[in-house]
Design an enzyme around this catalytic site. Structure first.
Site, short mmCIF file in Angstrom:
data_model
loop_
_atom_site.label_atom_id
_atom_site.label_comp_id
_atom_site.label_asym_id
_atom_site.label_seq_id
_atom_site.Cartn_x
_atom_site.Cartn_y
_atom_site.Cartn_z
N ARG A 114 30.09 45.07 48.18
CA ARG A 114 31.25 44.19 48.31
C ARG A 114 32.30 44.49 47.23
O ARG A 114 33.34 45.07 47.51
CB ARG A 114 30.78 42.72 48.24
CG ARG A 114 31.78 41.71 48.75
CD ARG A 114 32.90 41.39 47.80
NE ARG A 114 32.42 40.90 46.50
CZ ARG A 114 33.20 40.76 45.43
NH1 ARG A 114 34.48 41.05 45.49
NH2 ARG A 114 32.69 40.33 44.28
N HIS A 134 29.32 37.97 35.67
CA HIS A 134 29.88 39.08 36.46
C HIS A 134 30.88 39.80 35.57
O HIS A 134 31.94 39.25 35.26
CB HIS A 134 30.54 38.47 37.70
CG HIS A 134 31.24 39.43 38.61
ND1 HIS A 134 30.69 39.85 39.80
CD2 HIS A 134 32.44 40.05 38.53
CE1 HIS A 134 31.54 40.67 40.41
NE2 HIS A 134 32.62 40.81 39.66
N HIS A 174 33.20 43.23 34.50
CA HIS A 174 33.80 44.53 34.79
C HIS A 174 33.93 45.29 33.47
O HIS A 174 34.17 44.71 32.41
CB HIS A 174 35.17 44.35 35.46
CG HIS A 174 35.05 43.99 36.91
ND1 HIS A 174 35.18 44.92 37.93
CD2 HIS A 174 34.76 42.82 37.52
CE1 HIS A 174 34.99 44.33 39.09
NE2 HIS A 174 34.74 43.05 38.87
N CYS A 192 39.16 44.49 42.00
CA CYS A 192 39.77 43.49 42.86
C CYS A 192 41.09 44.02 43.39
O CYS A 192 41.94 44.45 42.61
CB CYS A 192 40.00 42.20 42.09
SG CYS A 192 40.91 40.97 43.02
N ASN A 227 32.55 47.31 38.12
CA ASN A 227 31.56 46.43 37.51
C ASN A 227 30.71 47.22 36.52
O ASN A 227 30.70 48.45 36.52
CB ASN A 227 30.63 45.88 38.59
CG ASN A 227 31.35 44.98 39.56
OD1 ASN A 227 31.90 45.45 40.55
ND2 ASN A 227 31.37 43.70 39.29
ZN ZN Z 1 34.38 41.67 40.39
#
Ligand code: ZN
Length: 330
Positions: free
Chosen positions: A13, A210, A212, A243, A252
């Site tokens: 994703r 999460h 990056h 994004c 990530n």
């Molecule tokens: Zn992200």
């Protein structure tokens, strides 16, 4: 019990949504299956967003159907997550048959409006609406607070704002809250502070982080999260990601590098590092890139593995997933 950390694989994703290469559906299915073979048990496989805005995710339903046709993932304890930005996305996800929904609210007003075409308040109202619907449908429900460390449009994000959002989400009964550094501006001290604030605001929620690696602080931030007791981290094979609505966003934290760090620390991940490296290399080939950001694919594991250990990984490269599980240490 030995210490352990859960790594949620997000390359299908977050990884693919921003990549210029549009992978065919069958390759997306293979990517999820390779992540499963490597040991992933929660995978953010798709998003249900406007296909005109994010064409890379337009085949979400077909990816899920392809996975159902290929493998009995529930029997392997695998849970597939679909990311949604609004009620329409939630309805699609529920019909398409994900196991969990990950809703997003952005910590800054400008970014929330650009990312999901709604105000923060409107997004929160939709989250409040879908929490009971998810429960009725037997779906897991998490919410990611995006841009929790900084916004590409508004700059610094006040940590009190992150706490306010977490308190709202807790009041709706959201089971898992993720704190996301969408543009990779966080540092370990900021991670510790934000985790503390979110935990105080939402004591019953499970916390996920999460990160990056845009400014190379990703693994330091992951370690900082671990020291605060966070037990769930998102990571992406090869370190791909970004994004579409955040300028200059990059990937990530790489799954394989994260696995290496935690396994060397004696913290169980449930993954096999060799399989993860091979999956990342395969992904690099499919994306037509000589080298993805992840370092382990280039450096290799340490200590070097025996030929016997490597054999399983070669089977994985050849794509015979039915054999791939046999040699894997859990
Ligand atoms: Zn992200």
């Amino acid at each position: 019990m030995a210490p352990q950390i859960e790594i949620v694989e997000v390359s299908p994703r977050d990884g693919l949504q921003n990549h210029p290469t549009l992978l065919p559906t069958r390759d997306k299915v293979q990517l999820v299956l390779k992540a499963v073979a490597a040991g992933a048990r929660r995978i953010e496989a798709v998003s249900f967003v406007n296909p005109k805005a994010v064409p890379q995710m337009a085949d979400a339903e077909a990816v899920l159907q392809g996975l159902k046709d290929e493998a009995d993932l529930p029997a392997q304890g695998v849970r597939l997550i679909g990311l949604v930005l609004n009620r329409r996305g939630f309805d699609r996800a529920a019909v398409a048959g994900v196991d969990e929904v990950n809703f997003v609210v952005v910590a800054s007003e400008t970014f929330n409006q650009r990312n999901q075409g709604a105000s923060i308040d409107q997004t929160l109202a939709q989250i409040a609406e879908v929490v009971p619907l998810a429960a009725q449908a037997g779906l897991g429900m998490g919410v990611t607070i995006a841009a929790a460390f900084g916004c590409p449009f508004e700059g610094e994000v006040d940590e009190a704002q992150v706490g306010r959002l977490a308190a709202e989400l807790a009041s709706f009964g959201v089971a898992e809250i993720a704190i996301a550094d969408t543009i990779g501006v966080g540092d370990p001290a900021a991670v510790v502070r934000r985790v503390g604030i979110v935990r105080a605001a939402a004591p019953a929620a499970r916390l996920r982080c999460h990160f990056h690696n845009t400014r190379n602080t990703g693994l330091a931030n992951a370690y900082a999260a671990w020291t605060t007791g966070v037990e769930v981290l998102d990571a992406s094979l090869g370190g791909i990601g970004g994004c579409p609505f955040a300028p200059a966003a990059t990937g990530n934290i790489p799954t394989e590098d994260t696995l290496y760090m935690f396994s060397r620390m004696g913290i169980a991940t449930g993954y096999d590092l060799h399989y993860a490296i091979d999956a990342a290399r395969w992904l690099g080939e499919r994306l037509g890139e000589a080298a993805l950001p992840g370092m382990l694919g280039r450096a290799g594991v340490f200590p070097p593995s025996s030929p016997g250990e490597r054999r399983g990984a070669k089977i994985c490269v050849a794509g015979h997933l039915e054999d791939a599980g046999s040699g894997r240490t859990p």
